[in-house]
Motif scaffolding. Structure first.
Motif, PDB file in Angstrom:
ATOM      1  N   THR A 138       0.647  -0.948  -0.148  1.00 45.30           N
ATOM      2  CA  THR A 138       0.337  -0.098   0.289  1.00 45.30           C
ATOM      3  C   THR A 138       0.851   1.418  -0.170  1.00 45.30           C
ATOM      4  O   THR A 138       0.932   2.386   0.641  1.00 45.30           O
ATOM      5  CB  THR A 138      -1.128   0.307   1.276  1.00 45.30           C
ATOM      6  OG1 THR A 138      -0.181  -0.312   2.915  1.00 45.30           O
ATOM      7  CG2 THR A 138      -1.846  -1.916   0.615  1.00 45.30           C
ATOM      8  N   ILE A 139       1.827   1.128   0.227  1.00 46.73           N
ATOM      9  CA  ILE A 139       3.207   2.239   0.070  1.00 46.73           C
ATOM     10  C   ILE A 139       3.701   1.895  -1.465  1.00 46.73           C
ATOM     11  O   ILE A 139       3.835   0.807  -1.296  1.00 46.73           O
ATOM     12  CB  ILE A 139       4.071   2.395   1.320  1.00 46.73           C
ATOM     13  CG1 ILE A 139       4.471   1.290   2.278  1.00 46.73           C
ATOM     14  CG2 ILE A 139       2.997   3.013   2.058  1.00 46.73           C
ATOM     15  CD1 ILE A 139       5.386   1.634   2.697  1.00 46.73           C
ATOM     16  N   ASN A 140       4.827   3.197  -2.008  1.00 50.00           N
ATOM     17  CA  ASN A 140       5.929   3.147  -2.639  1.00 50.00           C
ATOM     18  C   ASN A 140       6.777   2.852  -2.044  1.00 50.00           C
ATOM     19  O   ASN A 140       6.929   2.916  -0.334  1.00 50.00           O
ATOM     20  CB  ASN A 140       5.613   4.463  -3.438  1.00 50.00           C
ATOM     21  CG  ASN A 140       4.347   4.264  -4.454  1.00 50.00           C
ATOM     22  OD1 ASN A 140       3.801   3.532  -5.041  1.00 50.00           O
ATOM     23  ND2 ASN A 140       3.985   5.601  -4.281  1.00 50.00           N
TER      24      ASN A 140
END
Length: 666
Positions: free
Chosen positions: A68-70
């Protein structure tokens, strides 16, 4: 001493030689690209090569699409060595922006996690370039595997807050929008149960709608069940059943036709006053009627060789004494205001056959912008009074024609016209006088729908073709119609009268069903006798050249509170005929089928009833007739109906008509 000197000289010379050979060997090794041993100064730094790119990360080259994050590492750390130079890294192919690389560390990471979907694309390739400050470079392609932990699709629900219901003949919305969530995959929808094709679902949005709102009928089914299934691209599915209530649409003022032209608008008149027309007690030969004013509607009147036209006046032949008014008291059930044409016998009349030239002109209706090449319907409401009743005993000879519409056609021939057969303003060449026959009872308004298939031509003795002027003259029947009259055919026992209202022309191409039977179902009419609580319907079967007991036909009639088409005919309700039906006339399992009353004539007629709820509440009723003849079938047990149909039905298409029970809201 000499020995010592010798030893010094020899030792120095030998040391010199050894040193010389060492440097020569080193020079040769460098020149040939070899190693100079442990001495780094022996290799020129500017010529040191950049090594191939390797992955210094021993983890698998994978990433989950659930991140859900880069900046999440994908298990690749690119490394290329250049001992004396700085190396930097970049991506030549980032898999459409999904990944990026740290410029100096070579660590590859996720650049846009929203683009990762293992079900749509489980593998991505990236191309890494390592560049040394001396300008040398290396490239290498790596494959990154995208993994997922598939969550099953969620429960299917209806996210539409409206009631799950549909109105007869109304909007196709049902109040159902199916929705199921799968955060990682695409969801589509389909119907497992669609109530015999009555409903459909949008594959993407999940909205459930009516396939054809004309098929929705609360009379036949008040509740329909549908089952929706949501399918995820990961293979999981969710389904749910819904009930859809059908609401009565008593205000079912749905038109069977989208466009029409009105010839005579009696709503704009009263008694003998009619907008754009002038009344005269002596149009010609002492016959009363109306003349179209020069500045009147329909492009106004004209002076023809035979006199002024158009006109609407007493036909007057055979001593018939008639007059007419526009009455605002007795109007068709389709109207809530205005007037109708009322034709009646005058005080001294003894003939008792009311008749009237409803339209008498020297040019075809097409030149007044009422008809055109595709016009094939003439619709009106008709009510007669004073005619002897048809015999309702079911006998072979009981149904006979007692009313007719006589028509005349004309067209320009390019030659001067001096009389009948010369063309406009007189009758067209080659006998252009036709008859449409009705067998009707008095006392109620009937809706009549004439087509281009008349029952008779003056002095003719054979069955006419549909649109009879086409083969010989390439002229269309209603396009060339210039004159017509209405007439009670038989001399009755008492004075007679008739009313005409809502006279309209249109094309079947503008009807809800464009493909209809104009061969074996012609001059169709239907009426409701409210005081008796009964309906009657009639038409002519013009599909034979020979008429006798060996050439009968069989028909099925259905009704609905929504328009009927070929597609939904089977869903409409069957009438229960009172005459010329059942085992005696049409054989086994034929209670709903009817045959011609007499094999020697083309008339078809019967009587039936409809539910009180329909008659008391709905604005309209829709009817359709279908020829279901099968050669040799439908053999009754009673003579002369104990012979099978004379041929197969000429077409599987229906013929449609409607009837107003009450005027719609203005």
């Amino acid at each position: 001493m000499i020995k010592d000197v010798f030893n010094d000289v020899c030792g120095g010379f030998l040391k010199y030689l050894l040193t010389f050979f060492y440097f020569m060997l080193s020079f040769l090794l460098v020149a040939c690209g070899g190693s100079g041993g442990n001495e780094p100064t022996a290799i020129t730094p500017n010529n040191a090569p950049l090594s191939e790119i390797v992955d210094h990360d021993n983890m698998p080259n994978t990433v989950s699409d659930l991140v859900t994050i880069n900046n999440t590492s994908v298990g690749i750390t690119a490394y290329a060595s250049d001992p004396e130079e700085q190396v930097k890294y970049k991506l030549l192919d980032s898999a459409e922006g999904r990944f990026d690389i740290h410029e100096t560390s070579g660590v590859v990471y996720v650049a846009d996690h929203l683009l990762l979907n293992a079900n749509l694309n489980p593998f991505h390739s990236i191309n890494i370039q390592a560049t040394s400050t001396d300008g040398s470079l290396q490239t290498r392609v790596f494959t990154i595997t995208v993994t997922t932990e598939n969550s099953p699709i969620g429960m299917l629900v209806d996210i539409n807050t409206l009631p799950n219901e549909v109105l007869e003949g109304g909007s196709n919305k049902t109040g159902i929008t199916a929705h199921a969530v799968d955060p990682d995959d695409r969801v589509t929808y389909k119907l497992l149960e669609n109530s015999s094709g009555m409903f459909q679902v949008d594959n993407g949005s999940g909205e459930v709608t009516v396939t054809d709102n004309r098929s929705v009928n609360a009379r036949t089914q008040l509740v329909h069940e549908v089952e929706v299934e949501a399918n995820s691209t990961d293979g999981s599915a969710s389904k749910k059943k819904f009930n859809i209530d059908v609401l009565h649409n008593y205000d079912n003022n749905i038109s069977n036709v989208s466009e029409y032209k009105t010839l005579l608008d009696w709503d704009n008149g009263s008694q003998q006053a009619l907008d754009g027309w002038s009344w005269s007690d002596d149009i010609v030969y002492g016959l009363p009627g109306w003349l179209l004013n020069a500045d009147g509607p329909l492009n106004g009147g004209s002076d023809y060789r035979w006199g002024w036209g158009a006109r609407s006046f007493n036909k007057g032949d055979y001593g018939k004494e008639n007059s007419a008014i526009i009455t605002t008291v007795d109007i068709s059930p389709s109207s809530n205001s205005g007037g109708s044409l009322q034709v009646f016998e005058t005080e001294g009349s003894t003939d008792h056959r009311s008749t009237w030239w409803v339209w008498y002109d020297g040019k075809p209706l097409s030149e007044r912008d009422i008809t055109y090449a595709k016009t094939d319907r003439m619709s009106f409401y008709l009510k007669t009074e004073g005619m002897n009743a048809l015999k309702d005993d079911g006998g072979k000879e009981s149904i006979g024609n007692n009313f007719h519409i006589g028509t005349y056609l004309c067209w320009q021939t390019g030659e001067a016209a001096y009389g009948t057969g010369d063309g406009c303003p007189y009758e067209g060449e080659g006998n252009q006088h036709y008859y449409h026959y009705l067998a009707i009872n008095s006392g109620a308004w009937i809706h009549v729908l004439l087509d281009q298939h008349p029952q008779h031509i003056r002095d003719g003795n054979s069955t006419l073709k549909n649109n009879p002027t086409w083969d010989n003259y390439q002229k269309n029947y209603f396009e060339q119609l210039s004159q017509f009259y209405f007439e009670i055919r038989n001399k009755e026992d008492i004075k007679t009268s008739f009313n005409v209202d809502e006279l309209r022309y249109f094309s079947s191409e503008d009807m809800v069903e464009t493909e209809q039977n104009d061969e074996s179902i012609t001059s169709l009419w239907v009426g409701y006798w409210k005081d008796k609580g009964v309906w009657e319907i009639g038409f002519h079967d013009e599909s034979y050249q020979i008429y006798n007991d060996d050439y009968n036909s069989t028909f099925e009639i259905r009704w609905s509170v929504s328009p009927i088409t070929n597609a939904n005919f089977a869903q409409a309700e069957l009438i229960d005929p009172m005459f010329y039906n059942g085992i005696e006339h049409a054989g086994k399992d034929a209670e709903h089928l009817i045959r011609r009353s007499n094999g020697w004539s083309s008339n078809v007629w019967t009587r039936f009833k409809l539910p009180d709820e329909v008659e008391n509440n709905y604005v309209k009723v829709f009817f359709a007739v279908k020829d279901v003849s099968i050669k040799g079938e439908h053999i009754g047990t009673k003579w002369p109906y104990n012979k099978g149909d004379g041929h197969d039905a000429p077409t599987a298409n229906i013929k449609i008509i409607d009837y107003y029970l009450q005027a719609p809201n203005p």
